[in-house]
Design an enzyme around this catalytic site. Structure first.
Site, mmCIF file in Angstrom:
data_model
loop_
_atom_site.group_PDB
_atom_site.id
_atom_site.type_symbol
_atom_site.label_atom_id
_atom_site.label_comp_id
_atom_site.label_asym_id
_atom_site.label_seq_id
_atom_site.Cartn_x
_atom_site.Cartn_y
_atom_site.Cartn_z
ATOM 1 N N ASP A 108 0.840 -1.195 0.000
ATOM 2 C CA ASP A 108 0.000 0.000 0.000
ATOM 3 C C ASP A 108 0.874 1.244 0.000
ATOM 4 O O ASP A 108 2.091 1.181 0.231
ATOM 5 C CB ASP A 108 -0.882 0.026 1.255
ATOM 6 C CG ASP A 108 -2.007 -1.000 1.216
ATOM 7 O OD1 ASP A 108 -2.222 -1.602 0.148
ATOM 8 O OD2 ASP A 108 -2.666 -1.186 2.250
ATOM 9 N N LYS B 41 -3.326 3.657 -2.992
ATOM 10 C CA LYS B 41 -4.678 4.125 -3.290
ATOM 11 C C LYS B 41 -4.906 5.463 -2.601
ATOM 12 O O LYS B 41 -4.486 5.671 -1.467
ATOM 13 C CB LYS B 41 -5.722 3.122 -2.790
ATOM 14 C CG LYS B 41 -5.625 1.758 -3.450
ATOM 15 C CD LYS B 41 -6.646 0.800 -2.879
ATOM 16 C CE LYS B 41 -6.513 -0.574 -3.506
ATOM 17 N NZ LYS B 41 -7.486 -1.539 -2.941
ATOM 18 N N MET C 52 -11.488 6.778 7.204
ATOM 19 C CA MET C 52 -11.729 7.389 5.888
ATOM 20 C C MET C 52 -12.888 8.388 5.920
ATOM 21 O O MET C 52 -13.699 8.446 5.012
ATOM 22 C CB MET C 52 -11.998 6.302 4.833
ATOM 23 C CG MET C 52 -10.859 5.323 4.664
ATOM 24 S SD MET C 52 -11.276 3.888 3.634
ATOM 25 C CE MET C 52 -12.261 2.913 4.796
ATOM 26 N N GLY D 213 -1.417 9.289 12.927
ATOM 27 C CA GLY D 213 -1.067 8.622 14.171
ATOM 28 C C GLY D 213 0.145 7.724 14.055
ATOM 29 O O GLY D 213 0.261 6.948 13.106
#
Length: 263
Positions: A43, A65, A177, A206
């Protein structure tokens, strides 16, 4: 059944949770898996130090993404993983947080199994757990919250989601999200009966450099996100437990500014 981490077993997939960002939060098992990688399909926002754990010879493929823009659609990611496994490669699918918490890990496991290939999942510290711990925000507490729920703020359309009963007194709601739709989220929750003065925190980046933990009241959530120019990655926490955290009270700050301006 023997662990798929057996180095003699070739042609397999290991879904690995990379945690919320800080490489120190990787599990020992995740580190062991990364060291066996021939291919790392990862990712975005994965710390380079995590990628460096894989052998220098391992191929690294980003499938990052972003909101409304994917490097590859999920079906193409599934096909990419399967194609590499069929060559006999050990493929590490490295995912932020935990693979099974809004990580589409379930879809990838289904695709790999449908192809008749072996797959293992190594859990990771989820964003909610890692970010909350850094902000000293207990998601449950005997005096304030006996239940915690996780929802996606942008998942097949906000209006289609039923959050009835997930937020309110004695409960904690964690929203992934949700930054881009923070105002709509606040309106949705208040329409469902959550009090406008319910404490809410935004935990931005975070466990990463530049992290912030800020809080306000539910009715001010969208406005605070705008005022403070909050950017993803960030999670929203709604509940009384927010008042126990180290998150900076931004509503109180703006109230003082208003008072000073009026003086």
């Amino acid at each position: 059944m023997a662990s798929l981490l057996d180095p003699t077993a070739r042609g397999r997939v290991i879904l690995v949770g990379a945690g919320p960002g800080d490489p120190g939060l990787l599990t020992v098992r995740a580190v062991e898996a990364l060291k066996t990688a021939d291919v790392v399909v990862h990712d975005g926002l994965i710390d380079p130090r995590v990628l460096d754990i894989a052998p220098p010879s391992a191929q690294r493929i980003s499938v990052a993404k972003q909101r409304a823009r994917h490097t590859l659609p999920q079906e193409a990611i599934n096909a990419l993983i399967i194609a590499h496994v069929k060559t006999g490669a050990i493929v590490i699918r490295l995912k932020g947080g935990d693979p099974f918490v809004f990580g589409r890990g379930g879809e990838e496991v289904e695709a790999v199994r449908a192809a008749g290939l072996p797959v293992e999942v190594i859990p990771g510290v989820s964003a909610a757990l890692g970010c909350a711990a850094e902000a000293m925000l207990p998601l449950t507490h005997r005096d304030h919250s006996s239940a915690v729920s996780f929802v996606a703020g942008q998942c097949k359309g906000l209006s289609e989601q039923n959050w009835a009963g997930l937020a309110g007194q004695g409960r904690t709601l964690v929203i992934y999200m949700g930054i881009a739709s923070a105002t709509d989220i606040a309106d949705k929750l208040m329409t469902d009966g959550v009090a406008p003065d319910m404490p809410v925190a935004v935990l931005e980046r975070g466990t990463l450099e530049g992290s912030r933990a800020i809080r306000t009241l539910l009715a001010d959530l969208g406005a605070m996100v705008t005022r403070e120019a909050v950017k993803s990655p960030a999670i929203i926490v709604v509940g009384e437990v927010v008042e126990l955290s180290d998150a900076q009270d931004k509503l109180a700050r703006w109230a003082r500014v208003a008072e000073d301006a009026a003086a």
